[in-house]
Scaffold this active site. Structure first.
Site, PDB file in Angstrom:
ATOM      1  CB  SER A   6      -0.861   0.020   1.264  1.00  0.00           C
ATOM      2  OG  SER A   6      -1.351   1.344   1.459  1.00  0.00           O
ATOM      3  CG  HIS A  29      -3.956  -1.934  -1.361  1.00  0.00           C
ATOM      4  ND1 HIS A  29      -5.039  -2.754  -1.630  1.00  0.00           N
ATOM      5  CD2 HIS A  29      -4.354  -1.111  -0.350  1.00  0.00           C
ATOM      6  CE1 HIS A  29      -6.034  -2.448  -0.799  1.00  0.00           C
ATOM      7  NE2 HIS A  29      -5.646  -1.468  -0.023  1.00  0.00           N
ATOM      8  CG  ASP A  31      -5.027   1.920   1.376  1.00  0.00           C
ATOM      9  OD1 ASP A  31      -3.928   1.524   1.794  1.00  0.00           O
ATOM     10  OD2 ASP A  31      -6.020   1.171   1.274  1.00  0.00           O
ATOM     11  CG  MET A  33      -8.226   6.730   2.975  1.00  0.00           C
ATOM     12  SD  MET A  33      -7.072   6.839   4.360  1.00  0.00           S
ATOM     13  CE  MET A  33      -6.474   5.167   4.346  1.00  0.00           C
ATOM     14  CG  HIS A  62      -9.204  -0.261   0.030  1.00  0.00           C
ATOM     15  ND1 HIS A  62      -8.522  -0.395   1.235  1.00  0.00           N
ATOM     16  CD2 HIS A  62     -10.506  -0.374   0.355  1.00  0.00           C
ATOM     17  CE1 HIS A  62      -9.391  -0.562   2.220  1.00  0.00           C
ATOM     18  NE2 HIS A  62     -10.603  -0.557   1.712  1.00  0.00           N
ATOM     19  CG  MET A  64     -11.038   2.657   2.722  1.00  0.00           C
ATOM     20  SD  MET A  64      -9.500   2.624   3.652  1.00  0.00           S
ATOM     21  CE  MET A  64      -8.347   2.845   2.304  1.00  0.00           C
ATOM     22  CG  MET A 132     -11.034  -3.001   5.857  1.00  0.00           C
ATOM     23  SD  MET A 132      -9.584  -2.650   4.871  1.00  0.00           S
ATOM     24  CE  MET A 132      -8.674  -1.603   6.008  1.00  0.00           C
ATOM     25  N   GLY A 137      -8.434   3.773   7.719  1.00  0.00           N
ATOM     26  CA  GLY A 137      -8.161   5.209   7.866  1.00  0.00           C
ATOM     27  C   GLY A 137      -6.688   5.518   7.974  1.00  0.00           C
ATOM     28  N   GLY A 140      -0.055   1.608   9.766  1.00  0.00           N
ATOM     29  CA  GLY A 140       0.704   1.469  11.007  1.00  0.00           C
ATOM     30  C   GLY A 140      -0.089   1.034  12.227  1.00  0.00           C
ATOM     31  CG  ASP A 170      -5.756  -2.877   3.639  1.00  0.00           C
ATOM     32  OD1 ASP A 170      -6.422  -2.114   2.918  1.00  0.00           O
ATOM     33  OD2 ASP A 170      -4.717  -2.512   4.231  1.00  0.00           O
ATOM     34  N   GLY A 171      -4.002  -4.350   6.581  1.00  0.00           N
ATOM     35  CA  GLY A 171      -3.842  -3.634   7.842  1.00  0.00           C
ATOM     36  C   GLY A 171      -3.053  -4.440   8.859  1.00  0.00           C
ATOM     37  N   GLY A 172      -1.898  -3.931   9.250  1.00  0.00           N
ATOM     38  CA  GLY A 172      -1.111  -4.584  10.303  1.00  0.00           C
ATOM     39  C   GLY A 172      -0.394  -5.842   9.848  1.00  0.00           C
ATOM     40  N   GLY A 192       1.659  -2.012   4.189  1.00  0.00           N
ATOM     41  CA  GLY A 192       2.046  -0.611   3.985  1.00  0.00           C
ATOM     42  C   GLY A 192       3.294  -0.302   4.803  1.00  0.00           C
ATOM     43  CB  SER A 193       3.679   0.852   8.301  1.00  0.00           C
ATOM     44  OG  SER A 193       2.808  -0.124   8.794  1.00  0.00           O
TER      45      SER A 193
HETATM   46  C1  DX5 Z   1      -6.171   1.433   6.383  1.00  0.00           C
HETATM   47  C2  DX5 Z   1      -5.235   1.236   5.221  1.00  0.00           C
HETATM   48  C3  DX5 Z   1      -3.995   0.533   5.733  1.00  0.00           C
HETATM   49  C4  DX5 Z   1      -2.932   0.341   4.692  1.00  0.00           C
HETATM   50  C5  DX5 Z   1      -1.886  -0.628   5.177  1.00  0.00           C
HETATM   51  O1  DX5 Z   1      -7.246   2.174   5.968  1.00  0.00           O
HETATM   52  O2  DX5 Z   1      -5.872   0.479   4.221  1.00  0.00           O
HETATM   53  O3  DX5 Z   1      -4.394  -0.712   6.235  1.00  0.00           O
HETATM   54  O4  DX5 Z   1      -3.513  -0.198   3.575  1.00  0.00           O
HETATM   55  O5  DX5 Z   1      -1.476  -0.211   6.398  1.00  0.00           O
HETATM   56  P1  DX5 Z   1      -0.358  -0.981   7.260  1.00  0.00           P
HETATM   57  O6  DX5 Z   1       0.163  -2.124   6.422  1.00  0.00           O
HETATM   58  O7  DX5 Z   1       0.662   0.088   7.500  1.00  0.00           O
HETATM   59  O8  DX5 Z   1      -1.088  -1.446   8.467  1.00  0.00           O
HETATM   60 ZN    ZN Z   2      -6.434  -0.624   1.731  1.00  0.00          ZN
END
Ligand code: DX5
Ligand code: ZN
Length: 209
Positions: A6, A29, A31, A33, A62, A64, A132, A137, A140, A170-172, A192-193
């Site tokens: 991401s 990916h 994101d 928003m 994606h 959002m 998710m 949003g 990290g 997606d996320g963490g 992402g992070s």
């Molecule tokens: C949340 C985003 C994040 C991003 C990835 O809205 O969609 O999840 O893609 O974030 P990390 O991989 O840094 O958790």
């Molecule tokens: Zn995403």
């Protein structure tokens, strides 16, 4: 396991090199928003178009956003492989129709507090289901492992209904949580992070794969 970095956490002042550093991934990916559906504002169709011209990787968009219908035409100009919308957003059926009219593969996503049941009315049309694993949003955040129950449920539903959608999370996601995703049956992991906070992204992508 396919990997979709991401760019949310990428250094946008150095985007060309950032995209180069993740070229061994499977998708990019994006994101998107709107500051309304989620309490953050990221980037739109113009930057997405520039990204599409800087990479060979298929785009995984994606959305959002509260009103995804108004964005489909402009994002379709980047020829994405997927456009994913949230079933919690407005005009889901009309938006699905618009995405299919554009011959773009449909993704459907649910937030952590939304049940798998809410996907069922539309699930037969989806090529991608995005679970998710954080509250959308921000990058990290910490992985919500209870979401793996939804992945396992989707694997069952896919078999029962003889469907072929891929399951994305997606996320963490990092080198620890990726193992839980693999065990549950995830096909594509967004990171992402974990990737953009490390020097050697190629190695990071390999470690996740
Ligand atoms: C949340 C985003 C994040 C991003 C990835 O809205 O969609 O999840 O893609 O974030 P990390 O991989 O840094 O958790
Ligand atoms: Zn995403």
């Amino acid at each position: 396991m396919k990997i979709a970095p991401s760019v949310l956490t990428a250094d946008f002042s150095n985007l060309k090199n950032e995209l180069e550093s993740i070229k061994t991934a499977d998708y990019i990916h994006l994101d998107i928003m709107d500051g309304h559906f989620v309490p953050n504002l990221s980037f739109g169709p113009a930057i997405t178009e520039q990204i599409s011209m800087q990479t060979q990787l298929p785009l995984d968009i994606h959305l959002m956003v509260t009103n995804p219908l108004m964005w489909i035409d402009s994002f379709s100009k980047s020829n994405p492989k997927f456009i994913t919308i949230h079933v919690e957003s407005n005009q889901v059926s009309e938006t699905i129709d618009r995405i299919k009219e554009k011959n773009i593969e449909l993704g459907l996503s649910i937030k952590p507090n939304t049940s798998v049941e809410s996907l069922l009315p539309y699930i037969d049309q989806a090529k991608l289901i995005l679970i998710m694993t954080v509250e959308p949003g921000f990058g990290g955040q910490s992985f919500i492992s209870e979401m793996m129950l939804k992945v396992e449920e989707l694997v069952k539903i896919r078999k029962q209904r003889n469907l072929s959608f891929e399951i994305e999370v997606d996320g963490g996601i990092n080198d620890q949580t990726i193992a839980l995703c693999k065990a549950a049956g995830v096909d594509i992991a967004v990171a992402g992070s974990y990737l953009f906070n490390m020097e050697d992204r190629k190695k990071g992508i390999e470690s996740l794969k």
